[in-house]
Design an enzyme around this catalytic site. Structure first.
Site, PDB file in Angstrom:
ATOM      1  N   GLU A  62      -7.782  -3.117  -5.797  1.00 26.67           N
ATOM      2  CA  GLU A  62      -7.223  -2.151  -6.757  1.00 26.67           C
ATOM      3  C   GLU A  62      -6.183  -2.880  -7.601  1.00 26.67           C
ATOM      4  O   GLU A  62      -5.325  -3.578  -7.062  1.00 26.67           O
ATOM      5  CB  GLU A  62      -6.544  -0.987  -6.021  1.00 26.67           C
ATOM      6  CG  GLU A  62      -7.511  -0.044  -5.322  1.00 26.67           C
ATOM      7  CD  GLU A  62      -6.788   1.060  -4.543  1.00 26.67           C
ATOM      8  OE1 GLU A  62      -7.223   2.210  -4.620  1.00 26.67           O
ATOM      9  OE2 GLU A  62      -5.801   0.768  -3.836  1.00 26.67           O
ATOM     10  N   SER A 115       0.850  -1.201   0.000  1.00 25.22           N
ATOM     11  CA  SER A 115       0.000   0.000   0.000  1.00 25.22           C
ATOM     12  C   SER A 115       0.875   1.237   0.000  1.00 25.22           C
ATOM     13  O   SER A 115       0.364   2.346   0.039  1.00 25.22           O
ATOM     14  CB  SER A 115      -0.949  -0.002   1.198  1.00 25.22           C
ATOM     15  OG  SER A 115      -0.303  -0.404   2.356  1.00 25.22           O
ATOM     16  N   HIS A 173      -4.076  -4.810  -4.855  1.00 24.10           N
ATOM     17  CA  HIS A 173      -4.196  -4.248  -3.513  1.00 24.10           C
ATOM     18  C   HIS A 173      -5.553  -4.582  -2.890  1.00 24.10           C
ATOM     19  O   HIS A 173      -6.589  -4.085  -3.323  1.00 24.10           O
ATOM     20  CB  HIS A 173      -3.986  -2.721  -3.572  1.00 24.10           C
ATOM     21  CG  HIS A 173      -3.875  -2.092  -2.231  1.00 24.10           C
ATOM     22  ND1 HIS A 173      -4.380  -0.856  -1.931  1.00 24.10           N
ATOM     23  CD2 HIS A 173      -3.316  -2.540  -1.078  1.00 24.10           C
ATOM     24  CE1 HIS A 173      -4.134  -0.572  -0.668  1.00 24.10           C
ATOM     25  NE2 HIS A 173      -3.486  -1.580  -0.130  1.00 24.10           N
ATOM     26  N   ASN A 208      -6.088   4.815  -0.704  1.00 23.03           N
ATOM     27  CA  ASN A 208      -5.242   5.403   0.338  1.00 23.03           C
ATOM     28  C   ASN A 208      -4.922   6.869   0.084  1.00 23.03           C
ATOM     29  O   ASN A 208      -4.668   7.621   1.038  1.00 23.03           O
ATOM     30  CB  ASN A 208      -3.957   4.590   0.506  1.00 23.03           C
ATOM     31  CG  ASN A 208      -4.217   3.318   1.298  1.00 23.03           C
ATOM     32  OD1 ASN A 208      -5.263   3.185   1.932  1.00 23.03           O
ATOM     33  ND2 ASN A 208      -3.286   2.399   1.268  1.00 23.03           N
TER      34      ASN A 208
HETATM   35  N1  CAA Z   1     -16.295 -14.719   6.858  1.00 24.30           N
HETATM   36  C1  CAA Z   1     -17.359 -14.401   6.094  1.00 24.30           C
HETATM   37  N2  CAA Z   1     -18.259 -13.451   6.423  1.00 24.30           N
HETATM   38  C2  CAA Z   1     -18.076 -12.821   7.590  1.00 24.30           C
HETATM   39  C3  CAA Z   1     -16.992 -13.124   8.451  1.00 24.30           C
HETATM   40  C4  CAA Z   1     -16.073 -14.116   8.033  1.00 24.30           C
HETATM   41  N3  CAA Z   1     -15.004 -14.448   8.744  1.00 24.30           N
HETATM   42  N4  CAA Z   1     -17.082 -12.319   9.534  1.00 24.30           N
HETATM   43  C5  CAA Z   1     -18.154 -11.536   9.363  1.00 24.30           C
HETATM   44  N5  CAA Z   1     -18.776 -11.839   8.185  1.00 24.30           N
HETATM   45  C6  CAA Z   1     -19.958 -11.192   7.608  1.00 24.30           C
HETATM   46  C7  CAA Z   1     -21.106 -11.092   8.585  1.00 24.30           C
HETATM   47  O1  CAA Z   1     -21.903 -12.252   8.530  1.00 24.30           O
HETATM   48  C8  CAA Z   1     -21.847  -9.883   8.099  1.00 24.30           C
HETATM   49  O2  CAA Z   1     -22.621 -10.194   6.969  1.00 24.30           O
HETATM   50  P1  CAA Z   1     -24.090  -9.541   6.752  1.00 24.30           P
HETATM   51  O3  CAA Z   1     -23.822  -8.060   6.596  1.00 24.30           O
HETATM   52  O4  CAA Z   1     -24.583 -10.197   5.497  1.00 24.30           O
HETATM   53  O5  CAA Z   1     -24.824  -9.868   7.988  1.00 24.30           O
HETATM   54  C9  CAA Z   1     -20.720  -8.962   7.621  1.00 24.30           C
HETATM   55  O6  CAA Z   1     -19.622  -9.842   7.301  1.00 24.30           O
HETATM   56  C10 CAA Z   1     -20.284  -7.965   8.659  1.00 24.30           C
HETATM   57  O7  CAA Z   1     -19.858  -8.667   9.808  1.00 24.30           O
HETATM   58  P2  CAA Z   1     -20.110  -8.208  11.295  1.00 24.30           P
HETATM   59  O8  CAA Z   1     -21.552  -7.834  11.454  1.00 24.30           O
HETATM   60  O9  CAA Z   1     -19.589  -9.249  12.220  1.00 24.30           O
HETATM   61  O10 CAA Z   1     -19.149  -6.975  11.441  1.00 24.30           O
HETATM   62  P3  CAA Z   1     -19.434  -5.425  11.311  1.00 24.30           P
HETATM   63  O11 CAA Z   1     -20.820  -5.129  10.908  1.00 24.30           O
HETATM   64  O12 CAA Z   1     -18.862  -4.887  12.554  1.00 24.30           O
HETATM   65  O13 CAA Z   1     -18.509  -5.019  10.068  1.00 24.30           O
HETATM   66  C11 CAA Z   1     -16.498  -4.488   8.953  1.00 24.30           C
HETATM   67  C12 CAA Z   1     -17.136  -5.302  10.067  1.00 24.30           C
HETATM   68  C13 CAA Z   1     -16.982  -4.999   7.605  1.00 24.30           C
HETATM   69  C14 CAA Z   1     -14.994  -4.719   9.046  1.00 24.30           C
HETATM   70  C15 CAA Z   1     -16.881  -2.982   9.112  1.00 24.30           C
HETATM   71  O14 CAA Z   1     -16.565  -2.576  10.402  1.00 24.30           O
HETATM   72  C16 CAA Z   1     -16.152  -2.100   8.123  1.00 24.30           C
HETATM   73  O15 CAA Z   1     -16.519  -2.007   6.957  1.00 24.30           O
HETATM   74  N6  CAA Z   1     -15.095  -1.427   8.601  1.00 24.30           N
HETATM   75  C17 CAA Z   1     -14.247  -0.548   7.749  1.00 24.30           C
HETATM   76  C18 CAA Z   1     -13.103  -1.356   7.211  1.00 24.30           C
HETATM   77  C19 CAA Z   1     -12.252  -0.565   6.271  1.00 24.30           C
HETATM   78  O16 CAA Z   1     -12.450   0.606   6.020  1.00 24.30           O
HETATM   79  N7  CAA Z   1     -11.250  -1.244   5.714  1.00 24.30           N
HETATM   80  C20 CAA Z   1     -10.314  -0.632   4.812  1.00 24.30           C
HETATM   81  C21 CAA Z   1      -9.024  -0.403   5.520  1.00 24.30           C
HETATM   82  S1  CAA Z   1      -7.862   0.367   4.474  1.00 24.30           S
HETATM   83  C22 CAA Z   1      -6.931  -0.893   3.903  1.00 24.30           C
HETATM   84  O17 CAA Z   1      -7.083  -2.024   4.217  1.00 24.30           O
HETATM   85  C23 CAA Z   1      -5.941  -0.542   2.876  1.00 24.30           C
HETATM   86  C24 CAA Z   1      -4.614  -0.122   3.279  1.00 24.30           C
HETATM   87  O18 CAA Z   1      -3.724  -0.251   2.440  1.00 24.30           O
HETATM   88  C25 CAA Z   1      -4.299   0.596   4.523  1.00 24.30           C
END
Ligand code: CAA
Length: 282
Positions: free
Chosen positions: A150, A117, A138, A189
């Site tokens: 990406e 990243s 990515h 990012n």
């Molecule tokens: N396998 C499959 N599905 C799963 C799972 C697993 N291990 N764990 C959870 N799920 C499913 C759940 O069943 C749920 O599905 P439904 O919506 O259909 O019910 C969904 O995933 C969401 O799960 P949770 O309800 O347990 O969790 P949540 O609602 O708290 O969401 C999250 C968790 C998706 C991580 C949410 O908090 C989110 O979108 N956070 C932001 C994450 C983000 O911005 N990431 C980008 C970071 S930047 C990056 O990575 C790049 C870099 O280079 C820095």
């Protein structure tokens, strides 16, 4: 892309291995020590099992996916891989070394991708003699849940390589893909990191508490997590590396990484993965 290799079984590498295995690919993960290999296996099996508990995948499919992932300490086993995705720590010299080795080991038709990243993709591409078959792939954390990949083509990536990897990400892994140029931050990012750094600067200035900054962005903008919780999730070290890369590339004062972020990384408060970042975790 039947045979996939993943270099590194940390948070991102294990997530990439999981989605590739669930999509039917045979996945080999490279680790450097047996204890890291055991931890990588545990990450993959725990997450796939959580998918079963959440009703996202059947027990039979989960068992089959787990059986398709193997962790090795021997890079020579990557010789037959169609695609290798590198997800090693964000250390430039380490990535050069890995790409140089992969180039001598992986079959000539193999595509080499980096999940970096923060490091320009062309830099790792030029560590190989096949730069037209190197690109950025990515993923986002948590990989099994975030739909985006990406695809980053350098100035020399061949259109065939980009098309093959895009097809795999889209049609086999079921991800949404976007194409981005080889500029620091790519698309996500370049927008996300300045926002996260601004939240850290706001906290450091005493302007608002961590809890209120996070509550404001969740409640006011509908984001699933506030910026400081997100930095804890991404890892403060990864966030700092991405911020440093943006600052080095564009040299704009507002992109300078916050001092508080540096001090926290130096003190080992790397976020959720170590149990302590802006918040404490059990
Ligand atoms: N396998 C499959 N599905 C799963 C799972 C697993 N291990 N764990 C959870 N799920 C499913 C759940 O069943 C749920 O599905 P439904 O919506 O259909 O019910 C969904 O995933 C969401 O799960 P949770 O309800 O347990 O969790 P949540 O609602 O708290 O969401 C999250 C968790 C998706 C991580 C949410 O908090 C989110 O979108 N956070 C932001 C994450 C983000 O911005 N990431 C980008 C970071 S930047 C990056 O990575 C790049 C870099 O280079 C820095």
């Amino acid at each position: 892309m039947k045979l996939v290799g993943v270099v590194g079984g940390g948070t991102m590498g294990a997530g990439i291995a999981e989605v590739c295995a669930k999509a039917g690919s045979d996945v080999l993960v490279l680790e450097t020590k047996q204890e890291f290999a055991d931890a990588a296996t545990k990450r993959v099996t725990t997450s796939i099992s959580r998918g079963v508990a959440k009703g996202k995948i059947s027990q039979d499919d989960a068992d089959a996916a787990i059986a398709r992932v193997r962790v090795t300490l021997d890079i020579d086993e990557f010789a037959d891989r169609d695609l290798v995705v590198e997800a090693a720590p964000e250390i430039e010299s380490l990535k050069f070394e890995i790409f140089g080795k992969l180039d001598t080991i992986v079959k000539p038709s193999g595509i080499l991708a980096t999940n970096t990243s923060s490091i320009p993709v062309i830099k790792v591409a030029t560590a190989t003699k096949r730069p037209e078959q190197v690109l950025g792939m990515h993923f986002f954390n948590p990989v099994p849940l975030m739909p985006l990949v990406e695809i980053i083509s350098t100035l020399v990536t061949s259109p065939e390589t980009a098309a093959a990897v895009t097809d795999y990400a889209k049609n086999t892994l079921g991800k949404t893909t976007v194409q981005a140029g080889d500029r620091s931050g790519f698309i996500v990012n370049a927008l996300l990191i300045p926002y996260l750094c601004q939240a850290i600067k706001m906290l450091d200035s005493g302007y608002a508490t961590a809890e209120d900054i996070d509550a404001a962005m969740k409640g006011g903008c509908g984001y699933p997590m506030g910026p400081l919780t997100l930095v804890d999730t991404i890892g403060l070290d990864i966030t700092l590396a991405a911020a440093e890369s943006l600052y080095a590339e564009f040299a704009e004062p507002h992109l300078a990484p916050p001092a508080l972020l540096r001090r926290m990384v130096e003190s080992g408060r790397l976020g959720r993965k170590v149990g302590r970042g802006f918040y404490k975790y059990d």
